[in-house]
Design an enzyme around this catalytic site. Structure first.
Site, PDB file in Angstrom:
ATOM      1  N   LYS A 175       0.846  -1.201   0.000  1.00  0.00           N
ATOM      2  CA  LYS A 175       0.000   0.000   0.000  1.00  0.00           C
ATOM      3  C   LYS A 175       0.877   1.245   0.000  1.00  0.00           C
ATOM      4  O   LYS A 175       1.502   1.586   1.000  1.00  0.00           O
ATOM      5  CB  LYS A 175      -0.896   0.043   1.248  1.00  0.00           C
ATOM      6  N   GLU A 248       9.624   1.335  10.775  1.00  0.00           N
ATOM      7  CA  GLU A 248      10.720   2.269  10.464  1.00  0.00           C
ATOM      8  C   GLU A 248      10.114   3.657  10.572  1.00  0.00           C
ATOM      9  O   GLU A 248       9.296   4.043   9.731  1.00  0.00           O
ATOM     10  CB  GLU A 248      11.247   2.029   9.044  1.00  0.00           C
ATOM     11  N   CYS A 282      14.229  10.444   6.159  1.00  0.00           N
ATOM     12  CA  CYS A 282      14.131  10.070   7.577  1.00  0.00           C
ATOM     13  C   CYS A 282      15.477  10.265   8.273  1.00  0.00           C
ATOM     14  O   CYS A 282      15.517  10.673   9.428  1.00  0.00           O
ATOM     15  CB  CYS A 282      13.625   8.650   7.724  1.00  0.00           C
ATOM     16  N   GLU A 379      10.761  17.030  14.427  1.00  0.00           N
ATOM     17  CA  GLU A 379      11.244  16.568  13.118  1.00  0.00           C
ATOM     18  C   GLU A 379      10.603  17.452  12.048  1.00  0.00           C
ATOM     19  O   GLU A 379       9.409  17.365  11.801  1.00  0.00           O
ATOM     20  CB  GLU A 379      10.833  15.111  12.886  1.00  0.00           C
TER      21      GLU A 379
HETATM   22  P1  NAD Z   1       2.579   8.663   7.710  1.00  0.00           P
HETATM   23  O1  NAD Z   1       2.797   7.943   8.991  1.00  0.00           O
HETATM   24  O2  NAD Z   1       1.596   9.751   7.660  1.00  0.00           O
HETATM   25  O3  NAD Z   1       2.114   7.632   6.563  1.00  0.00           O
HETATM   26  C1  NAD Z   1       2.879   6.489   6.209  1.00  0.00           C
HETATM   27  C2  NAD Z   1       1.965   5.459   5.567  1.00  0.00           C
HETATM   28  O4  NAD Z   1       1.038   4.996   6.548  1.00  0.00           O
HETATM   29  C3  NAD Z   1       1.118   5.967   4.403  1.00  0.00           C
HETATM   30  O5  NAD Z   1       1.019   4.940   3.437  1.00  0.00           O
HETATM   31  C4  NAD Z   1      -0.241   6.218   5.052  1.00  0.00           C
HETATM   32  O6  NAD Z   1      -1.322   6.130   4.151  1.00  0.00           O
HETATM   33  C5  NAD Z   1      -0.304   5.077   6.060  1.00  0.00           C
HETATM   34  N1  NAD Z   1      -1.189   5.319   7.209  1.00  0.00           N
HETATM   35  C6  NAD Z   1      -1.692   6.487   7.670  1.00  0.00           C
HETATM   36  N2  NAD Z   1      -2.458   6.287   8.771  1.00  0.00           N
HETATM   37  C7  NAD Z   1      -2.408   4.956   9.009  1.00  0.00           C
HETATM   38  C8  NAD Z   1      -2.955   4.110  10.032  1.00  0.00           C
HETATM   39  N3  NAD Z   1      -3.699   4.592  11.020  1.00  0.00           N
HETATM   40  N4  NAD Z   1      -2.659   2.794   9.999  1.00  0.00           N
HETATM   41  C9  NAD Z   1      -1.872   2.283   9.036  1.00  0.00           C
HETATM   42  N5  NAD Z   1      -1.349   3.018   8.037  1.00  0.00           N
HETATM   43  C10 NAD Z   1      -1.589   4.331   8.028  1.00  0.00           C
HETATM   44  O7  NAD Z   1       4.032   9.128   7.249  1.00  0.00           O
HETATM   45  P2  NAD Z   1       4.430  10.024   5.987  1.00  0.00           P
HETATM   46  O8  NAD Z   1       4.050  11.440   6.276  1.00  0.00           O
HETATM   47  O9  NAD Z   1       3.931   9.345   4.747  1.00  0.00           O
HETATM   48  O10 NAD Z   1       6.029   9.878   5.997  1.00  0.00           O
HETATM   49  C11 NAD Z   1       6.884  10.734   6.678  1.00  0.00           C
HETATM   50  C12 NAD Z   1       7.402  10.086   7.940  1.00  0.00           C
HETATM   51  O11 NAD Z   1       7.996   8.827   7.625  1.00  0.00           O
HETATM   52  C13 NAD Z   1       8.485  10.890   8.617  1.00  0.00           C
HETATM   53  O12 NAD Z   1       8.270  10.900  10.005  1.00  0.00           O
HETATM   54  C14 NAD Z   1       9.765  10.108   8.294  1.00  0.00           C
HETATM   55  O13 NAD Z   1      10.812  10.307   9.206  1.00  0.00           O
HETATM   56  C15 NAD Z   1       9.256   8.721   8.294  1.00  0.00           C
HETATM   57  N6  NAD Z   1      10.139   7.844   7.515  1.00  0.00           N
HETATM   58  C16 NAD Z   1      10.881   6.916   8.176  1.00  0.00           C
HETATM   59  C17 NAD Z   1      11.766   6.107   7.468  1.00  0.00           C
HETATM   60  C18 NAD Z   1      12.606   5.077   8.157  1.00  0.00           C
HETATM   61  O14 NAD Z   1      13.117   4.200   7.469  1.00  0.00           O
HETATM   62  N7  NAD Z   1      12.772   5.120   9.459  1.00  0.00           N
HETATM   63  C19 NAD Z   1      11.882   6.257   6.090  1.00  0.00           C
HETATM   64  C20 NAD Z   1      11.102   7.223   5.463  1.00  0.00           C
HETATM   65  C21 NAD Z   1      10.229   8.011   6.183  1.00  0.00           C
END
Ligand code: NAD
Length: 476
Positions: A175, A248, A282, A379
């Site tokens: 997804k 992650e 990230c 962040e």
């Molecule tokens: P997000 O948490 O808003 O969304 C991530 C994914 O989760 C999307 O596909 C979203 O549709 C889905 N999602 C949203 N609500 C959900 C729920 N309740 N249950 C399950 N899935 C759900 O994050 P984002 O804004 O897309 O990404 C940015 C964040 O990701 C930043 O905090 C960044 O640091 C982190 N990130 C971490 C890594 C790592 O490897 N540690 C890598 C990239 C990004």
């Protein structure tokens, strides 16, 4: 070159599935619709999980060599469709197509990652083998893996998960983020001929779909990359059927510049460690600590370098930094800059967000803000960076660790002994010394504290998609 992407469909049980309901996908450089995403319903999710569950036993029973062969074919079709995929990627994500880690690089990494993972084999371990007793540990796949991906590295991060989950014998439901679904959906389309029906499924929709996946009783594992706030929700709802989870999550990575570092040498890599991908990484440098002995010289060169970097539409070949990917993130970063201004911060580069089309935020650098200011503690995930002066190593290590995050960090200097000592004291999953964001399928990657649970990549990452099973045999 077309700037509208034709309808992309979900892949469920090897078939094309469109939905009546759709979501617009917005080009962040122009704020125009570049395509539409399907919106999967609960019923679609039930269908896809049923398909993945049905396909699982046969897929798990195939030899690892056979599964690896199909992963290699996947790498081939991604490489073959590089031009188209990179173009879709820039249009939906905003990343410059040609920059150092631009859209071509993302697609190339996805292909090469997939190929590299296909060379791993999950080992069969003999723990004991005596005249009377033989004990082996084997690994069995978990079942159906739900792979939930964010918008900042939507293809590469998906491929980390896809390759490890499939190689180890799981069937998958991928997804992508609602902000950047199109490239991943397209990969699902071009991969349909490769995998048996039901093995490789791609669905898309709103955040709700992610929530439903984490609750679904027939999904055995969730591998999630995204924010810490969402990661906590994932863990909570995965408890329903005690799903395995890998998380992650976010970070607030510190870079520590030692007193013997040469500003001329480190300005460029440090700049990109913070601002590459419009700082939506990230493991980007999000707090930059510089020793007082070289602080002024460093800051001056850093700002001069920053001012020369072209920010613009990622489709322009000279653009090095694109827009922020989406409106929500754009507003969040603007709010952080405004908060810094309200509290009297000394903004030495950028800071003024022009009222124009596109989610553009200028590279913004803040000179020595207080440690408790929002721009230091939160962040940002966008192009605003605090540069902070320090004088004592123990004190800077304490500050760097004074956060609930623990993703990564960097140390810069010539005294490698000292750099290593500092690195060992940082409470993070990765520390780079005199380099940044070096990632590879062979390096385990994961966060400490609230930056994650488990690791991705390397054999360790592959094993996260397996159960450990011990077989004990009493010999005659
Ligand atoms: P997000 O948490 O808003 O969304 C991530 C994914 O989760 C999307 O596909 C979203 O549709 C889905 N999602 C949203 N609500 C959900 C729920 N309740 N249950 C399950 N899935 C759900 O994050 P984002 O804004 O897309 O990404 C940015 C964040 O990701 C930043 O905090 C960044 O640091 C982190 N990130 C971490 C890594 C790592 O490897 N540690 C890598 C990239 C990004």
């Amino acid at each position: 070159m077309p700037t509208i992407i034709k309808q992309t469909s979900m892949t469920i049980n090897g078939e094309k599935v469109n939905t009546e309901k759709t979501l617009p996908v917005i080009n962040p450089a122009k704020e125009t619709e570049v395509g539409v995403s399907p919106v999967a319903s609960r019923d679609d999710l039930n269908k896809v999980v049923f398909a993945a569950r049905t396909a699982f036993p046969k897929w798990a029973a195939l030899s690892m060599e056979k599964r690896a062969e199909m992963l290699e074919k996947l790498a081939d079709v991604i490489a073959k469709n590089r031009e188209e995929l990179a173009r879709i990627f820039t249009l939906e994500m905003g990343r410059p197509i040609n920059a150092a880690f631009g859209s071509y690089t993302e697609i190339d990494h996805a292909a090469s990652w997939c190929r590299a993972v296909s060379n791993y084999r999950v080992p069969r371990e003999v723990i004991e083998d005596t005249e009377k007793h033989r004990v082996e540990r084997i690994r069995t796949p978990l079942g159906v893996a739900g792979l939930i991906v964010p918008w900042n590295f939507p293809v590469m991060l998906a491929m980390w998960k896809i390759s490890s989950a499939l190689l180890s014998g799981n069937t998958i439901v991928v997804k992508p983020s609602p902000y950047t679904p199109l490239t991943t959906l397209r990969i699902g389309e071009i991969a349909r001929e490769i995998f048996p029906r039901g093995v490789f499924n791609v669905v898309a929709g709103t955040n709700e779909l992610g929530q439903w996946m984490t609750e679904h009783p027939d999904i055995d594992k969730i591998s999630f990359t995204g924010s810490t706030a969402t990661g906590k929700k994932v863990m909570k709802s995965a408890a329903n059927n005690l799903k395995r989870v890998s998380l992650e999550l976010g970070g607030n990575d510190a870079a520590i510049v030692l007193e013997d570092a040469d500003p001329k040498e480190i300005v460029e890599p440090l700049f990109w460690s913070a601002f590459s991908n419009t700082a939506q990484v990230c493991v980007a440098t999000k707090r930059l600590y510089v020793h007082e002995k070289i602080y002024d010289e460093f800051l001056d060169s850093f700002v001069q370098y920053a001012k020369k970097i072209p920010v613009g539409d990622g489709m322009e070949p000279t653009t090095m930094i694109g827009p922020v990917q989406n409106k929500m993130q754009y507003e969040k970063v603007k709010d952080l800059i405004n908060d810094a201004k309200r509290t009297g911060a000394n903004i030495v580069c950028g800071g003024n967000v022009e009222d124009k089309t596109g989610y553009f935020i200028p590279i913004t650098i803040i000179d020595n803000p207080p440690e408790n200011s929002r721009v230091v503690t939160e962040e940002a995930f966008g192009p605003v960076l605090p540069v902070i002066k320090y004088s004592d190593y123990e004190e800077v290590i304490k500050k760097a660790n004074d956060t609930s995050y623990g993703l990564a960090g960097t140390v810069w200097g010539r005294d490698l002994e000292l750099a290593r000592t500092v690195a060992e004291k940082l409470e993070t999953g990765t520390v780079w010394i005199n380099e940044f964001q070096v990632m590879g399928p062979q390096y385990p990657f994961g966060g400490h504290k609230q930056s994650g649970v488990g690791v991705e990549n390397s054999l360790d990452g592959i094993l996260e998609y397996t159960n450990s099973k011990v077989i004990m045999l009493k010999k005659k």
